[in-house]
Design an enzyme around this catalytic site. Structure first.
Site, PDB file in Angstrom:
ATOM      1  N   ASN A 131     -20.514 -51.832  26.684  1.00 30.98           N
ATOM      2  CA  ASN A 131     -20.394 -50.450  26.224  1.00 30.98           C
ATOM      3  C   ASN A 131     -19.556 -49.590  27.164  1.00 30.98           C
ATOM      4  OD1 ASN A 131     -21.877 -51.126  24.026  1.00 30.98           O
ATOM      5  ND2 ASN A 131     -23.754 -50.062  24.643  1.00 30.98           N
TER       6      ASN A 131
ATOM      7  N   ASP B 240     -21.231 -36.104  13.129  1.00 25.93           N
ATOM      8  CA  ASP B 240     -21.120 -34.645  13.095  1.00 25.93           C
ATOM      9  C   ASP B 240     -20.961 -34.031  14.488  1.00 25.93           C
ATOM     10  OD1 ASP B 240     -23.762 -35.659  13.388  1.00 25.93           O
ATOM     11  OD2 ASP B 240     -24.594 -33.657  13.109  1.00 25.93           O
TER      12      ASP B 240
ATOM     13  N   ARG C  34     -18.259 -49.592  15.416  1.00 27.20           N
ATOM     14  CA  ARG C  34     -18.389 -48.139  15.404  1.00 27.20           C
ATOM     15  C   ARG C  34     -17.701 -47.449  16.573  1.00 27.20           C
ATOM     16  NH1 ARG C  34     -21.584 -44.399  13.036  1.00 27.20           N
ATOM     17  NH2 ARG C  34     -21.754 -42.969  14.758  1.00 27.20           N
TER      18      ARG C  34
ATOM     19  N   ARG D 144     -25.605 -43.290  10.597  1.00 28.03           N
ATOM     20  CA  ARG D 144     -25.106 -42.942  11.942  1.00 28.03           C
ATOM     21  C   ARG D 144     -23.994 -41.916  11.792  1.00 28.03           C
ATOM     22  NH1 ARG D 144     -24.727 -48.423  15.449  1.00 28.03           N
ATOM     23  NH2 ARG D 144     -24.249 -46.972  17.127  1.00 28.03           N
ATOM     24  N   PRO D 145     -24.376 -40.633  11.754  1.00 24.84           N
ATOM     25  CA  PRO D 145     -23.382 -39.586  11.527  1.00 24.84           C
ATOM     26  C   PRO D 145     -22.453 -39.388  12.723  1.00 24.84           C
ATOM     27  CG  PRO D 145     -25.523 -38.618  12.014  1.00 24.84           C
ATOM     28  CD  PRO D 145     -25.720 -40.100  11.994  1.00 24.84           C
TER      29      PRO D 145
HETATM   30  C1  UD1 Z   1     -24.123 -46.109  21.904  1.00 21.44           C
HETATM   31  C2  UD1 Z   1     -24.101 -47.570  22.264  1.00 21.44           C
HETATM   32  C3  UD1 Z   1     -25.237 -48.313  21.575  1.00 21.44           C
HETATM   33  C4  UD1 Z   1     -26.568 -47.643  21.898  1.00 21.44           C
HETATM   34  C5  UD1 Z   1     -26.509 -46.158  21.610  1.00 21.44           C
HETATM   35  C6  UD1 Z   1     -27.753 -45.406  22.063  1.00 21.44           C
HETATM   36  C7  UD1 Z   1     -21.772 -48.064  22.646  1.00 21.44           C
HETATM   37  C8  UD1 Z   1     -20.542 -48.714  22.178  1.00 21.44           C
HETATM   38  N1  UD1 Z   1     -22.835 -48.119  21.835  1.00 21.44           N
HETATM   39  O1  UD1 Z   1     -23.926 -46.005  20.496  1.00 21.44           O
HETATM   40  O2  UD1 Z   1     -25.238 -49.665  22.024  1.00 21.44           O
HETATM   41  O3  UD1 Z   1     -27.565 -48.215  21.099  1.00 21.44           O
HETATM   42  O4  UD1 Z   1     -25.385 -45.556  22.286  1.00 21.44           O
HETATM   43  O5  UD1 Z   1     -27.984 -45.626  23.405  1.00 21.44           O
HETATM   44  O6  UD1 Z   1     -21.815 -47.540  23.734  1.00 21.44           O
HETATM   45  N2  UD1 Z   1     -26.000 -38.917  16.393  1.00 21.44           N
HETATM   46  C9  UD1 Z   1     -25.902 -37.825  15.566  1.00 21.44           C
HETATM   47  N3  UD1 Z   1     -24.658 -37.280  15.362  1.00 21.44           N
HETATM   48  C10 UD1 Z   1     -23.542 -37.776  15.968  1.00 21.44           C
HETATM   49  C11 UD1 Z   1     -23.663 -38.877  16.823  1.00 21.44           C
HETATM   50  C12 UD1 Z   1     -24.920 -39.448  17.012  1.00 21.44           C
HETATM   51  O7  UD1 Z   1     -26.874 -37.353  15.003  1.00 21.44           O
HETATM   52  O8  UD1 Z   1     -22.451 -37.233  15.759  1.00 21.44           O
HETATM   53  C13 UD1 Z   1     -27.328 -39.539  16.627  1.00 21.44           C
HETATM   54  C14 UD1 Z   1     -27.413 -40.977  16.126  1.00 21.44           C
HETATM   55  O9  UD1 Z   1     -27.679 -41.057  14.754  1.00 21.44           O
HETATM   56  C15 UD1 Z   1     -28.544 -41.518  16.972  1.00 21.44           C
HETATM   57  C16 UD1 Z   1     -28.365 -40.781  18.306  1.00 21.44           C
HETATM   58  O10 UD1 Z   1     -27.545 -39.641  18.017  1.00 21.44           O
HETATM   59  O11 UD1 Z   1     -29.772 -41.151  16.436  1.00 21.44           O
HETATM   60  C17 UD1 Z   1     -27.731 -41.605  19.391  1.00 21.44           C
HETATM   61  O12 UD1 Z   1     -26.524 -42.189  18.921  1.00 21.44           O
HETATM   62  P1  UD1 Z   1     -25.285 -42.397  19.888  1.00 21.44           P
HETATM   63  O13 UD1 Z   1     -25.736 -42.191  21.300  1.00 21.44           O
HETATM   64  O14 UD1 Z   1     -24.142 -41.583  19.406  1.00 21.44           O
HETATM   65  O15 UD1 Z   1     -24.960 -43.924  19.683  1.00 21.44           O
HETATM   66  P2  UD1 Z   1     -23.539 -44.613  19.850  1.00 21.44           P
HETATM   67  O16 UD1 Z   1     -22.712 -43.849  20.821  1.00 21.44           O
HETATM   68  O17 UD1 Z   1     -22.974 -44.886  18.509  1.00 21.44           O
END
Ligand code: UD1
Length: 427
Positions: A23, A125, A93, A122-123
Site C-alpha cells: 500500500n 466523495d 481501486r 466504496r465512495p
Molecule cells: C486503503 C488500503 C486498504 C485498507 C484501507 C483502510 C491501499 C491501496 N488500500 O484503502 O488496504 O483496507 O485503506 O485501511 O492503501 N470513504 C468514504 N469516502 C471516500 C473515501 C473513503 O466514505 O471518499 C470511506 C470508505 O468507504 C471506508 C473508509 O472511508 O469506509 C476508509 O476507506 P479508505 O481509507 O479510503 O480506503 P482505501 O484508501 O481505499
C-alpha cells in the site's frame, strides 16, 4: 487460474522476512507523477498490484523499470494525455489516486470512477471534496471523473477529510499529493494517520515538498512550484508481517518475522497478547513461541478502526485465528461494511461463524477439517490459507490471483516455514 493445495496440521517453524509495503509502494509510484525527474523506489515487492500501477504510469507516458532486488525507477517526463481509463482503474481501486497528482501537475485529469467492490460501497466523495476545496472543478463524464484546475493552478485551502468511519487513506493521499503543488498553505484535517501516509509524506519531502504533521490527524502543506526526483526505500508491509505472525500463532509454531516494524502492529500484537498467544518481539522482529497442541488461545474480541486501531486488513486473518480459540469472539468491522466474504468459506472447514450486522460471531471449536474454498478478496484469501494450515486433511484454495495481488510468493514463504503447500494451475 491457479489454486493453492495445503495439507494442514503442521506447526510452522522458521524465519520469514517482511517484504516492502504494497500500500505504500502504490502511492509512492503515483508520487512519481508529480515530477519529470526520476523517482527510484527500493524494497518494492513483486506483486500484481504493483505491476498494475506501473502499467498506469506507462500509459501516461512514463518510463518505468522493475529491476532485480526490488528496485523500481520511474520517470514521467511529459504527460500529454492525463487520462487513466476504466480498463486499468477497474483492476485496482488505488489507481484512482493518480487523480490528485495529475490535476496538480497537468492542470487537468480524467480518471475512471473506480466503482464498488466486494468489500461494499466504496465512495470517492471525500477525494472529490478535497480536490474541489483546492479549486479543482470536478465533473463526471461517461463514468470518468474529470478534474480541471483553475487557470493559475490549484490553491491551498483548509479542508476537513474525515469520513463516517473515521478517515480515508486514499483521500488523504490524493489530496496531499495535489496540495504539495498548490499555491499557498493547505491545512488538511481529519486525515488518515496510517504508516503508509507517513512514508509517502517522507518521500514527498525528499522530493522538495513542505509537509508538517504526517502521522497526526492534521497535516499542513506549504505548496511549492516544482518537485524533483529522489530515492526512497519503502517501509515494511505491516499487513504481510501480521499475516505471517498469525500463521505462527494459528499453528502453534515458532515463526520469526524479521525486518518488520512491531510499532506499526501495536493493536494487533495487543490482541495477540490478550488471546494468550506467546510471542517475543525486538526492534524489527516478532517471533511466535510454540504452544502445545492442547493449549488453545483465548477467544478475544477486536474492532477494526483507523490506525493505530486494529487494521481492517487483518480482520479476516483474526477471524481464522479465533475459529480455534476457546470461547466466543466478536470481530466487528467498522471500516468496510461488507468485508465478510471469508465467513461462508470458513464454514466449509467446519468453523462456527455467523454474522450479525457489522459483527462476526466466532465460536471457537477444537479443529477444522480441509475443504475446497474459493478466494473472493485479497485479505480474505490469506485468511483461508491460514485456516488451511491447521485444518486436517487437504484444503484447496481456488482463485488465488487475489492473493498474488498482495503477497509475494506466499506458498514459497510458507514452505520455507515447513508448511505443506503447493500451487497448481488450472482450476
Ligand atoms: C486503503 C488500503 C486498504 C485498507 C484501507 C483502510 C491501499 C491501496 N488500500 O484503502 O488496504 O483496507 O485503506 O485501511 O492503501 N470513504 C468514504 N469516502 C471516500 C473515501 C473513503 O466514505 O471518499 C470511506 C470508505 O468507504 C471506508 C473508509 O472511508 O469506509 C476508509 O476507506 P479508505 O481509507 O479510503 O480506503 P482505501 O484508501 O481505499
Amino acid at each position: 487460474m491457479d489454486r493453492l493445495v495445503i495439507e494442514g496440521g503442521r506447526p510452522l517453524e522458521g524465519t520469514v522476512p517482511t517484504a516492502g509495503a504494497k500500500n505504500a509502494v502504490l502511492s509512492l509510484l503515483t508520487a512519481a507523477l508529480l515530477t519529470e525527474e526520476e523517482v527510484r523506489i527500493e524494497n518494492v515487492p513483486d506483486l500484481v498490484d504493483v505491476h498494475t500501477m506501473i502499467g498506469i504510469l506507462e500509459g501516461l507516458g512514463g518510463e518505468v523499470s522493475f529491476e532485480p532486488g526490488g528496485v523500481v525507477r520511474a520517470k514521467v517526463g511529459a504527460i500529454h494525455d492525463p487520462v487513466a481509463p476504466w480498463d486499468l482503474v477497474r483492476k485496482m481501486r488505488a489507481s484512482f489516486e493518480v487523480l490528485g497528482p495529475l490535476v496538480a501537475r497537468c492542470g487537468r485529469a480524467r480518471v475512471s470512477y473506480p466503482g464498488g467492490c466486494v468489500l461494499g460501497l466504496r465512495p470517492v466523495d471525500v477525494h472529490i471534496k478535497g480536490l474541489e476545496a483546492l479549486g479543482a472543478r470536478i465533473t463526471t463524464e461517461g463514468g470518468d471523473v474529470v478534474a480541471e484546475a483553475p487557470r493559475g493552478g490549484l490553491v491551498g485551502a483548509e479542508i476537513y477529510l474525515g469520513t463516517a468511519s473515521g478517515s480515508s487513506v486514499g483521500a488523504t493521499r490524493n489530496v496531499l499529493m495535489a496540495a504539495v503543488l498548490a499555491k499557498g498553505t493547505s491545512v488538511l484535517e481529519g486525515v488518515a494517520c496510517e504508516p503508509e501516509i507517513v512514508d509517502l509524506a517522507q518521500c514527498l519531502i525528499k522530493m522538495g515538498a513542505k509537509i508538517l504533521g504526517a502521522g497526526s490527524p492534521t497535516i499542513v502543506v506549504e505548496g511549492v512550484e516544482r518537485l524533483e526526483g529522489t530515492c526512497h526505500r519503502v517501509i515494511p508491509d505491516r499487513i504481510e508481517a501480521g499475516t505471517y505472525i498469525t500463521a505462527g500463532a494459528i499453528t502453534g509454531g515458532r515463526v520469526r518475522v524479521t525486518g518488520c516494524r512491531p510499532e506499526h502492529l501495536s493493536s494487533f500484537l495487543e490482541a495477540l497478547r490478550a488471546a494468550g498467544c506467546p510471542f517475543e518481539r525486538g526492534e524489527d522482529w516478532v517471533e511466535t513461541q510454540p504452544r502445545g497442541s492442547a493449549d488453545r488461545l483465548q477467544a478475544t474480541d477486536v474492532t477494526t478502526q483507523p490506525h493505530p486501531g486494529f487494521p481492517t486488513d487483518l480482520q479476516a486473518q483474526w477471524v481464522s485465528l479465533m475459529t480455534l480459540a476457546d470461547g466466543i469472539s466478536l470481530v466487528t468491522e467498522r471500516i468496510f461494511s461488507e468485508r465478510y466474504m471469508h465467513l461462508s468459506e470458513l464454514l466449509r472447514l467446519g468453523a462456527h461463524v455467523r454474522r450479525q450486522n457489522q459483527t462476526a460471531i466466532v465460536e471457537g471449536i477444537e479443529g477444522l477439517s480441509g475443504a475446497h474454498l474459493t478466494a473472493n478478496d485479497l485479505r480474505g484469501s490469506a485468511a483461508l490459507v491460514l485456516a488451511g494450515l491447521v485444518a486436517t486433511g487437504t484444503t484447496e484454495v481456488h482463485r488465488v490471483y487475489h492473493i498474488d495481488r498482495g503477497y509475494e510468493r506466499i506458498e514459497e514463504r510458507l514452505r520455507a516455514l515447513g508448511a505443506n503447500i503447493r500451487r497448481e494451475s488450472g482450476d
